[in-house]
Design an enzyme around this catalytic site. Structure first.
Site, PDB file in Angstrom:
ATOM      1  N   SER A   3      43.857  41.072  59.965  1.00  0.00           N
ATOM      2  CA  SER A   3      43.925  39.952  60.910  1.00  0.00           C
ATOM      3  C   SER A   3      42.613  39.221  61.104  1.00  0.00           C
ATOM      4  CB  SER A   3      44.408  40.411  62.288  1.00  0.00           C
ATOM      5  OG  SER A   3      45.734  40.733  62.215  1.00  0.00           O
ATOM      6  N   SER A  41      42.248  36.284  60.252  1.00  0.00           N
ATOM      7  CA  SER A  41      42.638  34.922  60.676  1.00  0.00           C
ATOM      8  C   SER A  41      42.775  34.843  62.192  1.00  0.00           C
ATOM      9  CB  SER A  41      43.982  34.511  60.072  1.00  0.00           C
ATOM     10  OG  SER A  41      44.006  34.742  58.717  1.00  0.00           O
ATOM     11  N   ASP A  81      48.921  40.305  66.071  1.00  0.00           N
ATOM     12  CA  ASP A  81      47.493  40.310  65.716  1.00  0.00           C
ATOM     13  C   ASP A  81      46.609  39.946  66.906  1.00  0.00           C
ATOM     14  OD1 ASP A  81      48.639  40.681  63.256  1.00  0.00           O
ATOM     15  OD2 ASP A  81      48.272  38.651  62.552  1.00  0.00           O
TER      16      ASP A  81
HETATM   17  C1  GLA Z   1      50.730  39.817  59.728  1.00  0.00           C
HETATM   18  C2  GLA Z   1      51.256  38.852  60.764  1.00  0.00           C
HETATM   19  C3  GLA Z   1      51.715  39.590  62.030  1.00  0.00           C
HETATM   20  C4  GLA Z   1      52.671  40.725  61.694  1.00  0.00           C
HETATM   21  C5  GLA Z   1      52.099  41.592  60.565  1.00  0.00           C
HETATM   22  C6  GLA Z   1      53.089  42.609  60.069  1.00  0.00           C
HETATM   23  O1  GLA Z   1      49.566  40.425  60.174  1.00  0.00           O
HETATM   24  O2  GLA Z   1      50.267  37.903  61.081  1.00  0.00           O
HETATM   25  O3  GLA Z   1      52.288  38.687  62.934  1.00  0.00           O
HETATM   26  O4  GLA Z   1      53.948  40.238  61.381  1.00  0.00           O
HETATM   27  O5  GLA Z   1      51.721  40.801  59.451  1.00  0.00           O
HETATM   28  O6  GLA Z   1      53.384  43.520  61.052  1.00  0.00           O
END
Ligand code: GLA
Length: 416
Positions: free
Chosen positions: A145, A147, A191
């Site tokens: 995450s 982003s 995230d």
């Molecule tokens: C990414 C997405 C989240 C979630 C995960 C899987 O990180 O941004 O929103 O769906 O994948 O759990």
């Protein structure tokens, strides 16, 4: 503390101590003529893992998460006009625009996150000040995450320079706007919620329907468990993967299950709207791909519930076993992953000292994660070095192994 285990193979990338990174960011920021050195701030937004609750946030499920002691850092200072200028230690070129004319989304451009953050805030605020910023992230991208972390960093900085006090719930919604509306990724709120609500030595659980957040104290790290992140060597942005297709499949499954059960088919049906008994009774009527997606959702909801109980009981063995089951379901029911991530998952699952493992994040790229017994570090690293480069020679010089500790929430850590 953050450690990297080295081995004959060359896949090791170390990250610098955070104080050193902050000093480099501030020194770069001060070179900018518009920066008043007395008004510099630094945001620290840690990366996150999701041990249980994968791929169900967009279906309004309940998820779990923790941040790790690896972060995105942003040094910033206000501008006296509407200009925004951001440089990165990781990406080129610098991003520059005016708050009055925010450019449109540009595919594969790192500037999308600051632009999206500005637009998100401008839905309800007239921003008076832009900012000059320098940003840095050192972990390999994919599934942690970065982003959401960088978007949160921009939001906190923009709020600080404009004297806005947004509660974390609002920032959850602002990140959602940036990702869903501006970038076009139909993801859920896992995230940013983990990054905004985490507390050290707690597992965070978020109900993505009610937005209720629970922080569950758990076994102490440093001695009991450690978080292992293994980068596969593959990085790819999520827009353009099958991510949005999976979300659409889950919604289609939800709509069909509701109609099989004689319930009105809501326009925006999500699997959370379907009672588990309905899936038990009617699930076999679904086309195979949709049945698998729904199986993942209902299985994962149960694993989250069982996992929270195990965590409360300090039962890392049980918690880890649920994580590995979750990883298995991601591969077989949710059908994500890549051959590289699957090799890492299988290697870790079969290695003593690993409590549990699964892909991190969306699972289409990036990293595999595990909760491990710290005393088994060396043997776990050896197992990866033995199997991974032999199975994926193209990634032999790109993969890397990172041992991390749980962390707290995103915040402004230097303020002047
Ligand atoms: C990414 C997405 C989240 C979630 C995960 C899987 O990180 O941004 O929103 O769906 O994948 O759990």
């Amino acid at each position: 503390m953050f450690h990297v285990v080295s081995h004959p193979a060359p896949p090791i990338r170390t990250t610098r101590p955070e104080a050193e990174r902050v000093a480099s960011l501030i020194s770069r920021l001060k070179r900018h003529p518009q920066v008043d050195p007395t008004r510099i701030g630094v945001v620290r937004a840690p990366l996150r893992i999701c041990p249980l609750g994968a791929h169900i946030d967009h279906q309004l499920g309940r998820v779990t998460g923790m941040t790790i002691d690896q972060s995105i850092l942003l040094a910033f200072a206000p501008t006296t006009d509407a200009s925004v200028y951001v440089e990165s230690f990781n990406f080129e070129p610098a991003v520059a625009f005016s708050l009055d004319h925010v450019p449109a989304y540009t595919p594969r451009d790192w500037g999308n996150y600051i632009r999206g953050a500005v637009l998100a805030l401008q839905q309800t605020h007239r921003l008076q000040h832009g900012l000059v910023g320098v940003v840095d992230g050192e972990m390999p991208i994919g599934g942690l995450s970065s982003s959401a972390a960088v978007t949160i960093a921009y939001l906190l900085a923009l709020e600080a320079v404009n004297h806005l006090e947004e509660p974390p719930e609002n920032n959850v919604a602002l990140v959602r706007f940036t990702e869903n509306q501006y970038i076009g990724l139909n993801n859920g709120i896992l995230d940013q919620s983990v990054i905004l609500f985490s507390e050290r030595e707690h597992l965070t659980s978020i109900d993505c329907q009610t937005l209720e957040v629970d922080r569950i104290p758990g076994p102490q790290p440093n001695g009991t468990f450690e978080i292992l992140v293994v980068y596969s060597g593959l990085t790819r942005v999520l827009v353009g993967t099958d991510y949005n297709n999976r979300v659409a499949e889950c919604q289609e499954a939800a709509g069909l299950l509701l109609s099989y059960n004689g319930q009105p088919n809501q326009e925006d049906a999500r699997l959370r709207h379907v009672h588990p008994d309905t899936f038990m009774a009617e699930g076999q009527r679904l086309p195979l791909n949709l049945k698998r997606r729904a199986s993942h959702y209902f299985g994962e909801m149960q694993r989250v519930q069982d996992g929270i109980t195990a965590w409360r009981d300090g039962d890392l063995g049980r918690f880890g076993a649920l994580m590995s089951e979750s990883g298995h379901s991601s591969i077989n029911n949710y059908e994500c992953g890549s051959p590289q991530l699957i090799t890492l998952y299988e290697t870790l699952r079969d290695t003593p000292g690993v409590y549990g493992t699964r892909f991190s994040g969306a699972g289409f790229r990036g990293n595999c994660l595990a909760l491990i017994d710290p005393s088994a570090r060396e043997t776990i690293a050896e197992a990866i070095h033995r199997r991974y480069p032999a199975a994926h020679p193209d990634e032999a010089s790109a993969y890397s192994i990172h041992f991390c500790q749980p962390d707290g929430q995103a915040q402004i850590c230097v303020e002047s």
